[in-house]
Design an enzyme around this catalytic site. Sequence first.
Site, short mmCIF file in Angstrom:
data_model
loop_
_atom_site.label_atom_id
_atom_site.label_comp_id
_atom_site.label_asym_id
_atom_site.label_seq_id
_atom_site.Cartn_x
_atom_site.Cartn_y
_atom_site.Cartn_z
N SER A 138 0.83 -1.20 0.00
CA SER A 138 0.00 0.00 0.00
C SER A 138 0.87 1.25 0.00
CB SER A 138 -0.89 0.00 1.25
OG SER A 138 -1.50 1.26 1.42
N TYR A 151 -1.38 0.55 10.32
CA TYR A 151 -1.50 -0.19 9.05
C TYR A 151 -0.28 0.07 8.18
CZ TYR A 151 -3.55 -1.37 4.45
OH TYR A 151 -3.81 -1.89 3.21
#
Lengths: 245, 443
Positions: A138, A151
């Site tokens: 990501s 995250y």
Amino acid sequence: MKRILVLGANSAIAQGAEREASRQGDALFLVARNEEHLAQVADDLRVRGASQVHTLAADLTDATRHEAILDAAEAALGSVDGALVAHGVLTDQPAAERDPEVLRRDFDVNFLSAASLLTHLANRFEARGSGALVVISSVAGDRGRQSNYAYGSAKAALSAFASGLRNRLAKSRVTVTTVKAGFVDTPMTAHVAKNALFASAGDLGRAIYRCFDKPRDVVYLPWFWRPIMGVVRAVPERLFKQMKL
Amino acid sequence: MTAARRIDSWGRVLHARQLPVPLAWRDVSLEALPDSSLLAHGLGRTYGDGCLNDGGALLLTRGLDRFIAFDSKTGILRCEAGVSLEEIIRLALPRGWFLPVTPGTKYVTVGGAIANDVHGKNHHRAGTFGRFVRAFELVRSDGRVECTPEKNADLFRATVGGLGLTGLVTWAEIQLKPVTSAIVEQEVTKFRSLDEFFALNQEADHKFEYTVAWIDGLATGRSLGRGHFISGNHAPADLAHPGKIRAKPLLRVPFDAPKWLLNPVTIRLFNTAYYHRQLRRVSRSTTSFDPFFYPLDLVGEWNRIYGTGGLFQYQCAVPPQSMREVIRALLVEIARSRQASFLAVLKTFGDLKSPGLMSFPRPGATLSLDFANRGEVTNALFERLDAMVEECGGALYPAKDARMSPARFRRFFPAWEEFARHLEPRFSSSFWRRVTDAKGARA
């Protein structure tokens, strides 16, 4: 026709890639936690033209099962040409700040289990001298931001791991592609108001599938995240830490 | 976290705020959903408030976009309710199957097609979409039920054309139709008057599977009701050239057009040019199914050309006995108002019975026109048109409506009380609250 193993096959982005693979008539081995949803995904892919769809329900945080999962995929498909590592959870940042246990649990899903699977896959692919690995990381891993660093740090670890693996396997014929996904309109981001930066899971999936045909090192999806993250990374830390991000 | 936000319908006249609840899997249960009133919302192509639920929640069904089974021998397709008609065409057409009935846009979901019991250019031959629905699953507060025309038949009849108010449809099974080709042989005939339209139509209904007419809504006097009669059949050619299936529009309207863009002068210029673009009376050609069935889909977000005020679509049906006189009277009134835009469509409905209690299509003729929202002037015109439709025993199409009165709704849909017995108590819509408002019904 390719034989592809998908880990985290129920995710919306993975389904986008699986649908494209099905249109090409590929054979698929799908692994995900929820058995009922997995069966629904498999039915869909059969209708869309997949030549074979096998499913296995498993919790990928149980690393003791990883070898057995790969054995099962190889047995069902004959051999595995490529693997897509797509499983992950979006960590609840405020919860992770209150309770490091949340951090540990999600780090296990987003990084440790993925790294374990990639290690087994890389060893098998390296031994036979072929195979394509595609890892969904990501843009959140490119720099820690206060709104999303729990995250982001797991994805940063995953990006670094994939980079090292690519370096290790560069001389073999095994490819490793790191997909740095931006905002995607999926159930994972259902609670977030959508803006023009959001991409559809279908479009993203199609682009990810292309990484099996034409392996690349690091792809930003959609492409415009590459310059955006270039800027984000270039901001000096003493300014960055003052920003509301 | 999640908050209510503005979600518009296609007409962009009414603004509603609702909590968006994306659905991803069909094992959803109503207990797990927010406490507020609920309504399924697919691609939002309903023009008025039928797909809105102001103050409540919208269950966004586009995540339910999986196929379940397709038998390419029988053409029976089972899929989730959020699958769009475009996705069905993409899957089925290369295998020789097409939608048995399709509205003028392919960007609607299967759930929406059922809820509005949509119709298309082949109504005179095929009837409505609901006639090809073999089964569906409905999630209600008392559990899940499978409905077919035989099993739970009451609920089936209430759900087809039931505006999403009987519960959440999670999947449906539909019968597709075999086609020889993705190419359509098209015949376009210019007609100078309404009488010519009806003469052409009577003849064409026997010869063509698909018929529809474009009408110049601004023409008056001897030219009243002039237009182009468009008819077609699937070409007998083989499927080697399935034609291009457009996943996305060719171009997009990038911003809201200014109010002055569409005015009687520009529209008259457009309509006159469009009417005369074909010099010969009859023109025959072959075309891909895409521009034939979905000409407006080529332009994304075309509703923006009506500007920020939005648009109304007025679609009524009038019974066969009086259709010639009433359509003429409606067109006279519309032309006199000088408000019509270029989108005006006239089509006759056949006798095949719609399967839904609340289905709109009924024998006779249906006229639909777009109008830019000019506030009171537009509303006053609609009131005059409503009175004519009501007097002849016609009806307005709920999927297009944003303003019909509760009293008229009840006269247009006399089965509404029987229908109301099948409502899912947790579901509601802005449309339903509007047309069942007790104060309005007495007025």
